[in-house]
Design an enzyme around this catalytic site. Sequence first.
Site, PDB file in Angstrom:
ATOM      1  N   ASN A 176      -7.585  -2.832  14.375  1.00 57.59           N
ATOM      2  CA  ASN A 176      -8.947  -3.158  13.940  1.00 57.59           C
ATOM      3  C   ASN A 176      -8.961  -4.353  12.993  1.00 57.59           C
ATOM      4  OD1 ASN A 176      -7.917  -2.166  11.550  1.00 57.59           O
ATOM      5  ND2 ASN A 176      -9.331  -0.435  11.386  1.00 57.59           N
ATOM      6  N   ASP A 182       0.805  -1.216   0.000  1.00 58.60           N
ATOM      7  CA  ASP A 182       0.000   0.000   0.000  1.00 58.60           C
ATOM      8  C   ASP A 182       0.842   1.271   0.000  1.00 58.60           C
ATOM      9  OD1 ASP A 182       0.900  -0.513   2.609  1.00 58.60           O
ATOM     10  OD2 ASP A 182      -1.088  -1.035   3.344  1.00 58.60           O
ATOM     11  N   GLU A 207      -9.724  -2.041   5.448  1.00 61.15           N
ATOM     12  CA  GLU A 207     -10.360  -1.783   6.737  1.00 61.15           C
ATOM     13  C   GLU A 207     -11.592  -2.679   6.902  1.00 61.15           C
ATOM     14  OE1 GLU A 207      -8.504  -0.151   8.608  1.00 61.15           O
ATOM     15  OE2 GLU A 207      -8.077   1.907   8.015  1.00 61.15           O
ATOM     16  N   HIS A 216      -7.212  -4.799  10.275  1.00 59.06           N
ATOM     17  CA  HIS A 216      -6.989  -4.599   8.838  1.00 59.06           C
ATOM     18  C   HIS A 216      -5.720  -5.323   8.398  1.00 59.06           C
ATOM     19  CE1 HIS A 216      -4.670  -0.509   9.462  1.00 59.06           C
ATOM     20  NE2 HIS A 216      -3.809  -1.506   9.458  1.00 59.06           N
TER      21      HIS A 216
HETATM   22  C1  F6R Z   1       1.448  -1.508   6.148  1.00 57.17           C
HETATM   23  C2  F6R Z   1       0.141  -2.129   6.269  1.00 57.17           C
HETATM   24  C3  F6R Z   1      -0.620  -2.142   7.561  1.00 57.17           C
HETATM   25  C4  F6R Z   1       0.260  -2.356   8.791  1.00 57.17           C
HETATM   26  C5  F6R Z   1      -0.585  -2.298  10.061  1.00 57.17           C
HETATM   27  C6  F6R Z   1       0.265  -2.456  11.312  1.00 57.17           C
HETATM   28  O1  F6R Z   1       1.966  -1.671   4.839  1.00 57.17           O
HETATM   29  O2  F6R Z   1      -0.359  -2.606   5.308  1.00 57.17           O
HETATM   30  O3  F6R Z   1      -1.593  -3.149   7.507  1.00 57.17           O
HETATM   31  O4  F6R Z   1       0.891  -3.594   8.693  1.00 57.17           O
HETATM   32  O5  F6R Z   1      -1.261  -1.081  10.120  1.00 57.17           O
HETATM   33  O6  F6R Z   1       1.119  -1.374  11.453  1.00 57.17           O
HETATM   34  P1  F6R Z   1       2.283  -1.367  12.535  1.00 57.17           P
HETATM   35  O7  F6R Z   1       3.236  -2.441  12.111  1.00 57.17           O
HETATM   36  O8  F6R Z   1       2.927  -0.008  12.424  1.00 57.17           O
HETATM   37  O9  F6R Z   1       1.650  -1.646  13.848  1.00 57.17           O
END
Ligand code: F6R
Length: 242
Positions: free
Chosen positions: A134, A69, A141, A136
Amino acid sequence: MNLTDKGLKIIKVADKQEGGKKAFELIKEALENGAEVFGLATGSTPETLYKEIRDSSLDFSDKKAVNLDEYIGLAPDHPQSYHTFMKEHLFDMKPFKETHIPNGLADEETEPNRYDEVIEKNPIDVQILGIGTNAHIGFNEPGTSFESTTQKVALTQDTIEANKRYFDSEKDVPRYAFSMGIKSIMSAKKIILIAYGENKAKAIEDTVNGAVTEAVPSSVLQQHDDVTLILDEAAASKLELN
Ligand code: F6R
C-alpha cells in the site's frame, strides 16, 4: 541506472541476491564517505543486504543504527519483534556501537518523544527502506501526514495480512506499532528504497510516477534529492525504463 523526471535514481536488478549486492555497494560507499548513522528496516526485503553486510569485512563497531519501527506490545526478546529480527539478521554478527529501535513495551505517550530525541541526536546519513504493497514506508500507512515524527500507528488490514506470514496466525499480528515519521525519514541525507516482486509494482509505479500525496506515503520521496530505488524486474514492471 535510470534517472526519472522527478530525480529518483533507479537501479534494476535481476533478483534479490543482486539487489542485496547493489545495496551493499551503496552502503560501503557511504561508509567510505564517512557515514556514521544508518537507518535500518526490517521485513524480508533487506535480508539479502544484511547477509552481504554480515559476510563482509566492513566494520560498524563505531557506527550507529537507528531502526524504523517496532510492534507495540511485543517485548524486545519476543521472537517476532523487530529487535529479535535485527539481532538475528545483523547485530549479533556485525556489532554496532549503538543500536536504537523503539521499545514495543514502552509507555505510548512518552516513547515517540524519546525516539524523536534519539533521531535528533543521531541524524541519519543513509536510510534503508522497504515498501508496503500500500506504499507505506516505515509503518506510515496511507493518509499519514508528511510532517509526522515518531508516533503510534494503527496497522492497516493490508499490512496485517502481509505480515501474518511471520506469526502463527493473523490474530497474533500486533495491530499497532511505533514508527519513525515521514518527516524523520525525509531528513535522512541519503535514502535507498528496495523492492522486489510483482506485489510491489503498483506501489513503485505510484512512488515514481504518481502525484505527491499523503494517500501514497512513498510519493514523498519525489521531494528528496538523494533517493535510489533498487528494483527487481517484477517490482519495476509498471515503469517505462531503458
Ligand atoms: C519494516 C518496515 C516496512 C517494510 C515493508 C515491506 O521495518 O518499515 O515498511 O519495509 O512492510 O516489508 P517486506 O520487506 O517484508 O515486504
